[in-house]
Scaffold this motif. Sequence first.
Motif, mmCIF file in Angstrom:
data_model
loop_
_atom_site.group_PDB
_atom_site.id
_atom_site.type_symbol
_atom_site.label_atom_id
_atom_site.label_comp_id
_atom_site.label_asym_id
_atom_site.label_seq_id
_atom_site.Cartn_x
_atom_site.Cartn_y
_atom_site.Cartn_z
ATOM 1 N N TYR A 84 0.846 -1.186 0.000
ATOM 2 C CA TYR A 84 0.000 0.000 0.000
ATOM 3 C C TYR A 84 0.890 1.249 0.000
ATOM 4 C CZ TYR A 84 0.915 0.390 5.033
ATOM 5 O OH TYR A 84 1.514 0.516 6.254
ATOM 6 N N TYR A 85 0.375 2.333 -0.520
ATOM 7 C CA TYR A 85 1.111 3.594 -0.549
ATOM 8 C C TYR A 85 0.453 4.580 0.405
ATOM 9 C CZ TYR A 85 -2.667 4.781 -3.782
ATOM 10 O OH TYR A 85 -3.892 4.977 -4.343
ATOM 11 N N THR A 86 1.239 5.510 0.903
ATOM 12 C CA THR A 86 0.734 6.506 1.856
ATOM 13 C C THR A 86 0.734 7.887 1.206
ATOM 14 O OG1 THR A 86 2.930 6.896 2.794
ATOM 15 C CG2 THR A 86 1.578 5.185 3.815
ATOM 16 N N THR A 87 -0.232 8.699 1.579
ATOM 17 C CA THR A 87 -0.301 10.086 1.106
ATOM 18 C C THR A 87 -0.622 11.010 2.275
ATOM 19 O OG1 THR A 87 -2.660 9.914 0.550
ATOM 20 C CG2 THR A 87 -1.079 9.417 -1.205
ATOM 21 N N GLN A 88 -0.340 12.287 2.063
ATOM 22 C CA GLN A 88 -0.576 13.303 3.083
ATOM 23 C C GLN A 88 -0.989 14.586 2.384
ATOM 24 O OE1 GLN A 88 2.517 13.587 6.089
ATOM 25 N NE2 GLN A 88 2.274 15.800 6.211
ATOM 26 N N ARG A 89 -1.945 15.312 2.978
ATOM 27 C CA ARG A 89 -2.389 16.581 2.416
ATOM 28 C C ARG A 89 -2.921 17.460 3.545
ATOM 29 N NH1 ARG A 89 -6.872 13.114 1.185
ATOM 30 N NH2 ARG A 89 -5.188 11.686 0.711
ATOM 31 N N ILE A 90 -2.920 18.780 3.342
ATOM 32 C CA ILE A 90 -3.482 19.713 4.322
ATOM 33 C C ILE A 90 -4.780 20.283 3.761
ATOM 34 C CG2 ILE A 90 -3.215 21.970 5.430
ATOM 35 C CD1 ILE A 90 -0.307 21.422 5.814
ATOM 36 N N VAL A 91 -5.851 20.229 4.563
ATOM 37 C CA VAL A 91 -7.097 20.910 4.234
ATOM 38 C C VAL A 91 -7.387 21.883 5.365
ATOM 39 C CG1 VAL A 91 -8.015 19.011 2.873
ATOM 40 C CG2 VAL A 91 -8.510 19.109 5.315
ATOM 41 N N ASN A 92 -8.256 22.848 5.115
ATOM 42 C CA ASN A 92 -8.472 23.869 6.131
ATOM 43 C C ASN A 92 -9.919 24.311 6.189
ATOM 44 O OD1 ASN A 92 -7.874 25.374 3.498
ATOM 45 N ND2 ASN A 92 -8.697 26.990 4.808
ATOM 46 N N ARG A 93 -10.285 24.805 7.359
ATOM 47 C CA ARG A 93 -11.546 25.525 7.534
ATOM 48 C C ARG A 93 -11.201 26.805 8.268
ATOM 49 N NH1 ARG A 93 -17.055 25.958 8.346
ATOM 50 N NH2 ARG A 93 -17.673 26.804 10.360
ATOM 51 N N ASP A 94 -11.366 27.932 7.612
ATOM 52 C CA ASP A 94 -11.009 29.232 8.166
ATOM 53 C C ASP A 94 -9.562 29.207 8.661
ATOM 54 O OD1 ASP A 94 -13.561 30.091 7.561
ATOM 55 O OD2 ASP A 94 -14.355 29.607 9.527
ATOM 56 N N ASP A 95 -9.344 29.380 9.963
ATOM 57 C CA ASP A 95 -7.983 29.454 10.473
ATOM 58 C C ASP A 95 -7.473 28.106 10.991
ATOM 59 O OD1 ASP A 95 -9.969 29.671 12.499
ATOM 60 O OD2 ASP A 95 -8.438 30.301 13.932
ATOM 61 N N LYS A 96 -8.251 27.034 10.850
ATOM 62 C CA LYS A 96 -7.837 25.725 11.365
ATOM 63 C C LYS A 96 -7.316 24.844 10.244
ATOM 64 C CE LYS A 96 -10.875 25.639 15.395
ATOM 65 N NZ LYS A 96 -11.911 24.884 16.128
ATOM 66 N N ILE A 99 -4.412 17.881 8.808
ATOM 67 C CA ILE A 99 -3.559 17.079 7.933
ATOM 68 C C ILE A 99 -4.239 15.732 7.718
ATOM 69 C CG2 ILE A 99 -1.310 15.992 7.628
ATOM 70 C CD1 ILE A 99 -0.065 18.137 9.297
ATOM 71 N N GLY A 100 -4.441 15.397 6.443
ATOM 72 C CA GLY A 100 -5.075 14.133 6.100
ATOM 73 C C GLY A 100 -4.048 13.061 5.790
ATOM 74 N N TYR A 101 -4.164 11.901 6.465
ATOM 75 C CA TYR A 101 -3.252 10.766 6.254
ATOM 76 C C TYR A 101 -4.050 9.599 5.692
ATOM 77 C CZ TYR A 101 -0.296 13.377 9.565
ATOM 78 O OH TYR A 101 0.432 14.347 10.198
ATOM 79 N N SER A 102 -3.491 8.943 4.680
ATOM 80 C CA SER A 102 -4.139 7.737 4.154
ATOM 81 C C SER A 102 -3.063 6.708 3.796
ATOM 82 C CB SER A 102 -4.968 8.075 2.906
ATOM 83 O OG SER A 102 -4.143 8.513 1.842
ATOM 84 N N PRO A 103 -3.368 5.400 3.977
ATOM 85 C CA PRO A 103 -4.604 4.864 4.571
ATOM 86 C C PRO A 103 -4.493 4.867 6.084
ATOM 87 C CG PRO A 103 -3.211 3.071 3.838
ATOM 88 C CD PRO A 103 -2.469 4.322 3.507
ATOM 89 N N HIS A 157 -9.544 4.228 4.060
ATOM 90 C CA HIS A 157 -9.915 5.268 5.016
ATOM 91 C C HIS A 157 -8.898 6.411 4.963
ATOM 92 C CE1 HIS A 157 -12.770 2.791 7.730
ATOM 93 N NE2 HIS A 157 -12.592 2.149 6.590
ATOM 94 N N VAL A 158 -9.349 7.606 5.367
ATOM 95 C CA VAL A 158 -8.471 8.765 5.486
ATOM 96 C C VAL A 158 -8.709 9.399 6.850
ATOM 97 C CG1 VAL A 158 -7.735 10.961 4.491
ATOM 98 C CG2 VAL A 158 -8.652 9.174 2.994
ATOM 99 N N ALA A 159 -7.636 9.611 7.609
ATOM 100 C CA ALA A 159 -7.729 10.254 8.922
ATOM 101 C C ALA A 159 -7.296 11.705 8.792
ATOM 102 C CB ALA A 159 -6.844 9.527 9.927
ATOM 103 N N TYR A 160 -8.166 12.625 9.196
ATOM 104 C CA TYR A 160 -7.870 14.051 9.173
ATOM 105 C C TYR A 160 -7.661 14.502 10.624
ATOM 106 C CZ TYR A 160 -9.555 14.011 4.346
ATOM 107 O OH TYR A 160 -9.731 13.743 3.019
ATOM 108 N N VAL A 161 -6.454 14.945 10.923
ATOM 109 C CA VAL A 161 -6.068 15.276 12.287
ATOM 110 C C VAL A 161 -5.900 16.783 12.412
ATOM 111 C CG1 VAL A 161 -4.301 14.954 14.059
ATOM 112 C CG2 VAL A 161 -4.930 13.049 12.550
ATOM 113 N N TYR A 162 -6.555 17.384 13.440
ATOM 114 C CA TYR A 162 -6.369 18.825 13.668
ATOM 115 C C TYR A 162 -4.907 19.098 13.995
ATOM 116 C CZ TYR A 162 -6.392 23.384 15.909
ATOM 117 O OH TYR A 162 -6.106 24.684 16.243
#
Length: 598
Positions: A84-96, A99-103, A157-162
Amino acid sequence: MDCYIKEGGFETQDDYRFTVSTGYVGVNFLNKKVYKSDDDAMSACAHNSHCVGVSKLKAGVFRLNKDGVLKILKGGAVYSKDEYYTTQRIVNRDDKAYIGYSPAGLQGRKLGTAANIAKAMELCDKQARHGCNGFEWNGKTYVVYHYNRMVTPRIGHVAYVYSGIKLTSDSYLWAKIRSHRLTGYDDNRTYRSLSDATKACAVSPTCKGVTKEYNRFRTNNNDRPIRANGHYAAYIKGNRYEVIDYVFYSEKPGYKLTGDIGKTTYKTKQAAAAACKKSAMCTGITLDIDEKKYRINSGNSLAPSVGETAFVRGGVKPTVVKMTISFGGYSWKSITHHSLTGYVSGHVYPNRDDALKACIKNPRCQGVTREKNNRFRLNTGKVAEPSRSRQAWIKGPGSVNVAGATWEVNIGEFSTKRLDKKDYKDRHTALKFCKKNKKCKGVVKTDGGVYYLVGEGGKGKKPGYTLITISGESTSCGGYVYSYTVDYIYVTIVDKKIYTTVEDAGKACARNLAVRQSTNSDHTNSNWLEEPKSRSASEEPPSRREDSTTSTTRSTSRTRSGTLTRPTLCPDLSLTERYTPPGRLLSELVSPTLNVVE
């Protein structure tokens, strides 16, 4: 005898990569189930730990392999399951920032579910009092958590961590985490400012973040934060971002998003973003570089794909309004959705006016932050950071209102960018001519009491000189000075009465102590600004009447009669110039009716 199979290309499905070899099929199958497409078969294989690959027996017939035993079959193909391969990305809501980690998945207390990523971030905000610190995409819906552990791998699955405060710098998204640091230095340099460090990190392919170490900054090649004392802060480097129609998109070259929404393709990114914004299911956009076509996606998984680029949809960018106002002899830069750092004291003020007055009297105070209604705090920091639903006022130099503008008075400064050789005997005349000249950015008063016009740049220090620079538009009406910005209106309405001119609205605003602002749109207003049409602009003016000055906004929106109105001066005011030195309140110098030159 060893057998070497010539491999073809590869396919990705549900966080796994499958290597494709033609002319072969498996011998021993995992079960009797037959799949009609390779995507369905690979998805089933990815979620089954006993599956080692997929066999294509003929068109529309796929089965799962339980071992690596193969045989030759013309027209067949085998899809060998890799790691399996891993990826990472940043998403935001306003000032928060998240970081999304998968799988990956989360373990902890569930706080609710949401249908899309925007709703998940919104729900996590609402559940902050219950400890919400992340959410997970489980393949069907988003689950909001107060999690205590991240589990990996959790296929599909994707885990999004504040991960802290969202910042933008040098075209990248950054996640700021206080009292943490990153390890491994990317270079041997130290930087005196965050902007210098992020600029260096942005151009380095090995840099993954920046750490503030007391009063210096270092670039790092590791993006896993570890705890540190309060003098440290970690800034995790995300992806390049772009804001399209007020929505953040993170760029991931070499990846594609799974789950196409329909078969429609788009010629431009803007057209694809417009379609994505209308769909609650849309998680982003994928660009096929060779075909120069965009498609919108509903999947959360990022799959490696040569020749494609994924644009992951994030949160909506708040409409930030900036404005300069005059208060108590100072100019104040007002900025919405931002706050200042460092408290002067623990005292809380019930309104803006009391807080600004206290800030003027305290030499340590650099500005004021409205944390929520009826809660204002004095701050020692002067740099505004993004903060949802807050508003900051940064204390500047002295100010004067002349010729329809607010001007900052910088004592001991001058500019070498003189526009012409003409001298003026008084400030009033010089400022009026400067306001009419588009190239003019200010006026310099020499140590001999002579004034001249200057352009942009060339600032320096010089005893006995004063540099007066324009900071915003203003008008006087009803005995008060109103700063204004175009294309914005206030949301909260004081009453249902409609005024046809700004003069009438200004007089009513001056008479009504409950009125915070007035506009020349449909109503007098008392509270927050909103943008009447989709276009970028600056930030919001302040609220409420001051002892000497108050502010209002001007909007070019239509009145009920359908005609455009423009503000003009109140004809009944006696207009004279008045300048208040810093440190003294205008109420100490002038009568309740403020006389100002417009």
